[in-house]
Design an enzyme around this catalytic site. Structure first.
Site, PDB file in Angstrom:
ATOM      1  CB  SER A 144      55.967   8.722  28.073  1.00  0.00           C
ATOM      2  OG  SER A 144      56.314   9.961  28.668  1.00  0.00           O
ATOM      3  CE1 TYR A 157      52.575   7.985  32.375  1.00  0.00           C
ATOM      4  CE2 TYR A 157      54.628   9.122  31.903  1.00  0.00           C
ATOM      5  CZ  TYR A 157      53.347   8.770  31.536  1.00  0.00           C
ATOM      6  OH  TYR A 157      52.825   9.190  30.325  1.00  0.00           O
TER       7      TYR A 157
HETATM    8  P1  NAD Z   1      43.675  10.030  29.113  1.00  0.00           P
HETATM    9  O1  NAD Z   1      43.585  10.098  30.593  1.00  0.00           O
HETATM   10  O2  NAD Z   1      43.030  11.105  28.300  1.00  0.00           O
HETATM   11  O3  NAD Z   1      43.098   8.615  28.596  1.00  0.00           O
HETATM   12  C1  NAD Z   1      43.461   7.407  29.226  1.00  0.00           C
HETATM   13  C2  NAD Z   1      42.599   6.280  28.659  1.00  0.00           C
HETATM   14  O4  NAD Z   1      42.980   5.070  29.336  1.00  0.00           O
HETATM   15  C3  NAD Z   1      41.100   6.471  28.903  1.00  0.00           C
HETATM   16  O5  NAD Z   1      40.387   5.979  27.791  1.00  0.00           O
HETATM   17  C4  NAD Z   1      40.832   5.579  30.127  1.00  0.00           C
HETATM   18  O6  NAD Z   1      39.502   5.107  30.204  1.00  0.00           O
HETATM   19  C5  NAD Z   1      41.814   4.443  29.854  1.00  0.00           C
HETATM   20  N1  NAD Z   1      42.148   3.699  31.068  1.00  0.00           N
HETATM   21  C6  NAD Z   1      42.763   4.154  32.185  1.00  0.00           C
HETATM   22  N2  NAD Z   1      42.858   3.173  33.105  1.00  0.00           N
HETATM   23  C7  NAD Z   1      42.295   2.067  32.554  1.00  0.00           C
HETATM   24  C8  NAD Z   1      42.057   0.737  33.017  1.00  0.00           C
HETATM   25  N3  NAD Z   1      42.416   0.315  34.231  1.00  0.00           N
HETATM   26  N4  NAD Z   1      41.451  -0.126  32.181  1.00  0.00           N
HETATM   27  C9  NAD Z   1      41.042   0.289  30.946  1.00  0.00           C
HETATM   28  N5  NAD Z   1      41.238   1.517  30.468  1.00  0.00           N
HETATM   29  C10 NAD Z   1      41.844   2.399  31.265  1.00  0.00           C
HETATM   30  O7  NAD Z   1      45.239   9.904  28.787  1.00  0.00           O
HETATM   31  P2  NAD Z   1      46.124  10.393  27.536  1.00  0.00           P
HETATM   32  O8  NAD Z   1      46.817  11.643  27.918  1.00  0.00           O
HETATM   33  O9  NAD Z   1      45.356  10.330  26.279  1.00  0.00           O
HETATM   34  O10 NAD Z   1      47.245   9.267  27.569  1.00  0.00           O
HETATM   35  C11 NAD Z   1      47.231   8.149  26.703  1.00  0.00           C
HETATM   36  C12 NAD Z   1      48.601   7.492  26.726  1.00  0.00           C
HETATM   37  O11 NAD Z   1      49.591   8.429  26.301  1.00  0.00           O
HETATM   38  C13 NAD Z   1      49.028   7.051  28.139  1.00  0.00           C
HETATM   39  O12 NAD Z   1      49.691   5.818  28.059  1.00  0.00           O
HETATM   40  C14 NAD Z   1      49.988   8.151  28.572  1.00  0.00           C
HETATM   41  O13 NAD Z   1      50.918   7.705  29.507  1.00  0.00           O
HETATM   42  C15 NAD Z   1      50.635   8.502  27.249  1.00  0.00           C
HETATM   43  N6  NAD Z   1      51.242   9.834  27.211  1.00  0.00           N
HETATM   44  C16 NAD Z   1      50.494  10.956  27.438  1.00  0.00           C
HETATM   45  C17 NAD Z   1      51.123  12.210  27.406  1.00  0.00           C
HETATM   46  C18 NAD Z   1      50.360  13.491  27.627  1.00  0.00           C
HETATM   47  O14 NAD Z   1      51.018  14.538  27.741  1.00  0.00           O
HETATM   48  N7  NAD Z   1      49.039  13.473  27.695  1.00  0.00           N
HETATM   49  C19 NAD Z   1      52.485  12.285  27.141  1.00  0.00           C
HETATM   50  C20 NAD Z   1      53.212  11.119  26.931  1.00  0.00           C
HETATM   51  C21 NAD Z   1      52.571   9.892  26.950  1.00  0.00           C
END
Ligand code: NAD
Length: 262
Positions: A144, A157
């Site tokens: 991130s 985080y």
């Molecule tokens: P999301 O909430 O849409 O998806 C998260 C996924 O992780 C889901 O499939 C969920 O089932 C899985 N998950 C969560 N806890 C779990 C566990 N204990 N065991 C197994 N699976 C688990 O999130 P997203 O926004 O798609 O984020 C994905 C990645 O991208 C993350 O690492 C997040 O930190 C990173 N990220 C997101 C953003 C954003 O703006 N959305 C920005 C920077 C980084």
């Protein structure tokens, strides 16, 4: 260097958001895909079937909870059983919790660190020997901007995402001699379910609608006030798997609308 024979891809947290978009991108390119996330077995099976039908690839699904070492071992075992050893590992699953550090609950600290950081270590450790032996591997950690800079109320985080960048660099150095690269992608705001609670809380606190709250959340950090699409992250993962990216290793790539250029 040996070319990629489209070895299986394991994408953690691929039932939603960025992980799902990455899974679509690599499946569309013909990789066998292991889907993973916290869904019921029935929902997981229907997603697996949909991928298999749409892309004509071998596809598996695991609902292993990767917040523990045992859960990570379960995911490795289920992936090997479904598809064999993955050559591509995308450590994407992640969770968020926001509070000032002096009020941060210990169990939330542990949860964020275990899912966002420790799982990436356990899965990389267990899958690297086969990648090294095959002389081809890609580890892509979805960090991130919070792996590069900080924001208030995100102690766990930021610690986890900075840790993931450090882990990426070590993996890159240790595997520089065997066709295995390790890179981190550092997105700014991406429009997924993860950021919805933050949008809703701004809307509620300020009595404004969700579109105005979204613009405020993104504009507070990014010179470009629009969020990145999940599909853009999927395309970057695919690029990093290609032959032209075989010397890109140990990087932390911002995809952040200028956030970290300031
Ligand atoms: P999301 O909430 O849409 O998806 C998260 C996924 O992780 C889901 O499939 C969920 O089932 C899985 N998950 C969560 N806890 C779990 C566990 N204990 N065991 C197994 N699976 C688990 O999130 P997203 O926004 O798609 O984020 C994905 C990645 O991208 C993350 O690492 C997040 O930190 C990173 N990220 C997101 C953003 C954003 O703006 N959305 C920005 C920077 C980084």
């Amino acid at each position: 260097m040996q070319r990629n024979q489209l070895q299986p891809a394991l994408i953690t947290g691929s039932t939603s958001g960025i992980g799902l978009a990455i899974a679509h991108a690599v499946a569309d390119a013909g990789y066998p895909v292991m889907l993973h996330g916290l869904q019921s077995p029935a929902e997981g099976e229907s997603l697996r079937q949909a991928f298999s039908d749409r892309y004509g690839i071998n596809c598996g699904f695991s609902d292993a909870d990767i917040s523990s070492e045992a859960g990570c071992a379960q995911l490795v075992a289920e992936t090997r059983e479904a598809l064999g050893n993955p050559g591509l590992l995308v450590n994407n699953a992640g969770v968020q919790f926001t509070a000032p550090a002096h009020e941060f609950p210990g169990e939330q600290w542990q949860r964020v660190i275990s899912i966002n950081l420790s799982a990436a270590f356990y899965l990389s450790r267990d899958l690297l020997p086969a990648m090294r032996a095959s002389q081809w591997g890609r580890i892509i950690n979805i960090s991130s901007v919070h792996g590069l800079v900080a924001s208030e109320h995100k102690a766990a985080y930021c610690a986890a995402k900075h840790g993931l960048v450090g882990l990426t660099k070590v993996l890159a150095l240790e595997n520089a001699d065997c066709g295995v690269t390790a890179n981190a992608i550092c997105p700014g705001w991406v429009e997924t379910p993860l950021i919805q609670p933050q949008i809703e809380s701004i809307a509620q606190e300020q009595g404004i609608d969700l579109d105005a709250a979204r613009a405020q959340l993104i504009g507070a950090k990014q010179p470009m006030t629009r969020a990145t699409s999940p599909e853009a992250i999927g395309a970057l993962v695919l690029y990093l798997c290609g032959d032209f990216a075989s010397t890109i290793t140990g990087t932390a790539m911002p995809v952040d609308g200028g956030w970290t250029a300031q």
